[in-house]
Design an enzyme around this catalytic site. Structure first.
Site, PDB file in Angstrom:
ATOM      1  N   THR A  65      48.767  42.370   1.115  1.00 46.70           N
ATOM      2  CA  THR A  65      47.934  42.429  -0.073  1.00 46.70           C
ATOM      3  C   THR A  65      48.626  43.289  -1.132  1.00 46.70           C
ATOM      4  OG1 THR A  65      45.676  42.801  -0.872  1.00 46.70           O
ATOM      5  CG2 THR A  65      46.535  44.385   0.740  1.00 46.70           C
ATOM      6  N   LYS A  69      52.832  41.688  -2.386  1.00 45.29           N
ATOM      7  CA  LYS A  69      52.996  40.244  -2.144  1.00 45.29           C
ATOM      8  C   LYS A  69      54.350  39.724  -2.646  1.00 45.29           C
ATOM      9  CE  LYS A  69      48.087  39.009  -2.074  1.00 45.29           C
ATOM     10  NZ  LYS A  69      47.069  38.095  -2.606  1.00 45.29           N
TER      11      LYS A  69
END
Length: 296
Positions: A65, A69
């Site tokens: 997350t 990313k």
């Protein structure tokens, strides 16, 4: 109970005090009777630390997350088409080397299809309105493109998709990454307001409305009717101001947390190489809803 055979998965990011991913994966491991555990790997310095410590302790895969990313994508030896297009991945698999996958768009598409398959029917003369042009919009639009082109030939798509966003450079990047399809258009707030009846699905992909983030809803309250379906991907709070306004006008609502749910389900299937049963999905959904209600 854990043993030497217990497989380790987890989520990599910072901060992670809010994450609901362990509820999804550990519940599914339990329901599937799969010997695994899903942990939280919270660290502000993953770019400096690297992935070797995780692989050294036998971690089989991680969800990724913000803000990692884009970095995760660069760490992989094998990448899926979505990751390559977006230069961003939310899943890393540690098998033969490192494989990067992005399930965000898949989660959005599954959420929409579960509500009403016609909303992504390429042969229907309606429009999808996408609010925002950030990473979430890019991932969702990539998956919408795949769905439209899978269901009909590229030259016969009747459904149009329009983007309403301030960042014109980001819109240009999205258009180019998708090959500038004829069915993808830019629009303005004035045009959207004037032609509100042309749309059946509205996708809100910006952080506006998220807990702790200010800003007024992009669309005015009088935009919505009962013929619209709104999918606001913000899930904390459960109902943003935009969702509340749409509900007042009897519009259909796709809950924001459904994207989290379905992208997590796809990750679980990648982690375990097994399929999730429908009754498990209902169980996980009820748990997520319970946990989100606690956070009001």
């Amino acid at each position: 109970m854990y043993s030497k055979q217990t497989e380790i998965f987890g989520i990599l990011g910072y901060p992670l005090g809010h994450t609901l991913s362990p509820w999804i994966h550990n519940t599914l491991f339990q329901l599937a009777e799969y010997d695994a555990v899903y942990l939280v790997f919270e660290n502000e310095h993953w770019k400096e630390v690297g992935l070797k410590p995780l692989r050294d302790i036998g971690v089989k895969g991680v969800s990724v997350t913000i803000p990692f990313k884009e970095w995760a994508y660069t760490q992989a030896e094998k990448v899926c088409e979505t990751s390559k297009t977006m230069a961003s991945s939310n899943t890393l698999l540690f098998r033969n080397g490192i494989e990067a996958v992005n399930t965000d768009g898949m989660g959005a598409i599954q959420s929409i299809l579960q509500k009403n398959e016609d909303l992504l029917n390429p042969m229907i003369h309606k429009k999808i309105l996408v609010l925002g042009s950030g990473g979430s919009a890019k991932g969702i639009l990539f998956s919408i493109a795949k769905e439209l082109e899978r269901s009909g030939s590229k030259d016969s798509i009747k459904r149009k998709v329009q983007i309403l966003a301030r960042n014109k450079d980001a819109i240009s990047e999205i258009e180019q990454s998708l090959g500038n399809p004829y069915w993808l258009e830019r629009t303005s707030k004035e045009e959207v307001t004037k032609n509100s009846g042309d749309y059946d699905l509205i996708l809100h992909t910006t952080p506006v409305g998220m807990k702790g983030i200010g800003g007024d809803p992009i669309l005015d309250s009088y935009f919505f009717t009962k013929k619209h379906t709104l999918f606001d991907i913000v899930y904390n709070p459960l109902e943003t101001d935009l969702v509340k306004e749409a509900k007042k006008k009897k519009a259909e609502i796709i809950p924001g947390f459904h994207m989290l749910l379905y992208q997590g389900i796809k990750q679980f299937e990648l982690f375990t190489q097994s399929k999730v049963k429908q009754k498990w999905i209902q169980k996980v959904e009820s748990i997520l809803l319970r946990e989100l209600k606690k956070r009001k």
